[in-house]
Design a protein around this motif. Structure first.
Motif, PDB file in Angstrom:
ATOM      1  N   VAL A 183      17.696  62.321  27.823  1.00 59.43           N
ATOM      2  CA  VAL A 183      17.469  61.990  29.228  1.00 59.43           C
ATOM      3  C   VAL A 183      17.842  60.512  29.394  1.00 59.43           C
ATOM      4  O   VAL A 183      17.443  59.678  28.560  1.00 59.43           O
ATOM      5  CB  VAL A 183      15.984  62.201  29.607  1.00 59.43           C
ATOM      6  N   LYS A 184      18.591  60.199  30.455  1.00 56.37           N
ATOM      7  CA  LYS A 184      18.987  58.796  30.659  1.00 56.37           C
ATOM      8  C   LYS A 184      17.785  57.992  31.179  1.00 56.37           C
ATOM      9  O   LYS A 184      17.301  58.222  32.277  1.00 56.37           O
ATOM     10  CB  LYS A 184      20.157  58.727  31.650  1.00 56.37           C
ATOM     11  N   THR A 185      17.304  57.073  30.357  1.00 54.83           N
ATOM     12  CA  THR A 185      16.138  56.239  30.694  1.00 54.83           C
ATOM     13  C   THR A 185      16.334  54.876  30.025  1.00 54.83           C
ATOM     14  O   THR A 185      17.236  54.725  29.184  1.00 54.83           O
ATOM     15  CB  THR A 185      14.837  56.857  30.128  1.00 54.83           C
ATOM     16  N   PRO A 186      15.467  53.881  30.313  1.00 56.33           N
ATOM     17  CA  PRO A 186      15.576  52.609  29.586  1.00 56.33           C
ATOM     18  C   PRO A 186      15.508  52.800  28.069  1.00 56.33           C
ATOM     19  O   PRO A 186      16.127  52.044  27.319  1.00 56.33           O
ATOM     20  CB  PRO A 186      14.366  51.820  30.104  1.00 56.33           C
ATOM     21  N   LEU A 187      14.774  53.836  27.615  1.00 55.16           N
ATOM     22  CA  LEU A 187      14.656  54.087  26.171  1.00 55.16           C
ATOM     23  C   LEU A 187      15.997  54.496  25.557  1.00 55.16           C
ATOM     24  O   LEU A 187      16.398  53.994  24.506  1.00 55.16           O
ATOM     25  CB  LEU A 187      13.605  55.175  25.946  1.00 55.16           C
ATOM     26  N   THR A 188      16.716  55.393  26.235  1.00 56.74           N
ATOM     27  CA  THR A 188      17.990  55.878  25.662  1.00 56.74           C
ATOM     28  C   THR A 188      19.163  54.972  26.059  1.00 56.74           C
ATOM     29  O   THR A 188      20.238  55.088  25.461  1.00 56.74           O
ATOM     30  CB  THR A 188      18.291  57.327  26.099  1.00 56.74           C
ATOM     31  N   ASP A 189      18.963  54.075  27.040  1.00 58.03           N
ATOM     32  CA  ASP A 189      20.032  53.118  27.380  1.00 58.03           C
ATOM     33  C   ASP A 189      20.351  52.231  26.171  1.00 58.03           C
ATOM     34  O   ASP A 189      21.414  51.634  26.092  1.00 58.03           O
ATOM     35  CB  ASP A 189      19.635  52.252  28.587  1.00 58.03           C
TER      36      ASP A 189
END
Ligand SMILES: NC(=O)c1ccc[n+]([C@@H]2O[C@H](COP(=O)([O-])OP(=O)(O)OC[C@H]3O[C@@H](n4cnc5c(N)ncnc54)[C@H](OP(=O)(O)O)[C@@H]3O)[C@@H](O)[C@H]2O)c1
Length: 257
Positions: A183-189
């Motif tokens: 999922v595109k989120t600050p975590l996976t950015d």
């Protein structure tokens, strides 16, 4: 109108889930460490209420419980979503890194389960069937390269959640697990690799809300990724580890290297 507590709701999946429930008219308590961020989010929506906390800190959790009590007597749904990710790139493994990841993804989640159970039991006493939802990850279906710490923490919390379900389902608490793919989120950015079948946090939230309205224990998505991963996990070990070895970035290490 339900009383819902989302822990790890200042960004990404948790924020989108909180907003989705607020848009449905529910009362949503949002928690994370960053109080300013939470206040900014809540200023824009009367259905959202900031309950800042650090899920790894007992005193902060106790304070948060007091604040929850001032907002609501019981909780219909608790979504424990706070988490972090760090990858292992070197051997020997950095034990401090593993501890950091487990501290929030495993022990933090358990702290929040303990903190929310009294509110869920109050809902049971009031004749409701409250939900306790733990966000794990689809990585817990299959060990992947570099995921020694993150994947193990998510597999551990999945196992814990299954034990919990076995023990509290008869008491009227509906325990669920959520297993997202990418999922595109600050975590996976922060990820420095391609993420197959990545979806938006709004899309993830829609799938979580729909899944929690249904009856499945494990809410996993997107299916084109999670089913592939499950299928991969059934491959014979020899083939599976050969394929995983192809994905590994680790250089061979000898005594003198
Ligand atoms: N994104 C993905 O592809 C993916 C895939 C599978 C599973 N997941 C899981 O989904 C969950 C949400 O991830 P995300 O991608 O949405 O990441 P994110 O945007 O970084 O959100 C993480 C949330 O957890 C909070 N948090 C972190 N440490 C905390 C602590 N000690 N106490 C309280 N809150 C804390 C963060 O807020 P503060 O920093 O303000 O505390 C933030 O609100 C995580 O458990 C993650 O492992 C994500």
């Amino acid at each position: 109108m339900q009383q819902i507590w989302v822990i790890g709701a200042s960004s990404g999946i948790g924020l989108s889930v909180a907003q989705a429930y607020a848009d449905q008219g529910h009362n949503v308590l949002v928690s994370a460490r960053n109080e300013q961020k939470l206040n900014d989010i809540c200023d824009k929506n009367d259905h959202l209420h900031a309950v800042p906390l650090d899920a790894t800190d007992a005193a902060s959790i106790q304070q948060a419980q007091q604040k929850v009590k001032t907002i609501t007597g019981h909780l219909d749904k608790v979504i424990i979503n706070a988490g972090t990710a760090e990858y292992v790139d070197l051997l020997p493994v950095d034990v401090d890194l593993v501890r950091r990841v487990f501290e929030i993804n495993f022990f933090g989640a358990i702290n929040m389960i303990n903190a929310s159970l009294p509110f869920l039991y109050d809902a049971v006493t009031g004749g409701q069937k409250p939900q306790l939802v733990i966000v794990s990850s689809s990585v817990s279906y299959q060990a992947l390269t570099r995921a020694h710490a993150y994947g193990a923490s998510k597999a551990a919390i999945r196992y814990f959640t299954e034990c919990l379900k076995a023990d509290v389902q008869h008491q009227g608490i509906d325990v669920r697990v959520v297993s997202p793919g990418f999922v595109k989120t600050p975590l996976t950015d922060k990820n420095d690799f391609e993420m197959p079948f990545v979806i938006t946090s709004e899309d993830a939230a829609k799938r979580i809300v729909k899944g929690l309205d249904g009856s499945r224990f494990d809410i996993h998505f997107p299916k084109r990724f999670t089913l592939l991963l499950k299928l991969f996990s059934f491959l014979p070990h020899r083939l599976k580890f050969w394929l995983l070895g192809k994905m590994s970035r680790f250089e061979p290490q000898g005594e003198n290297s």
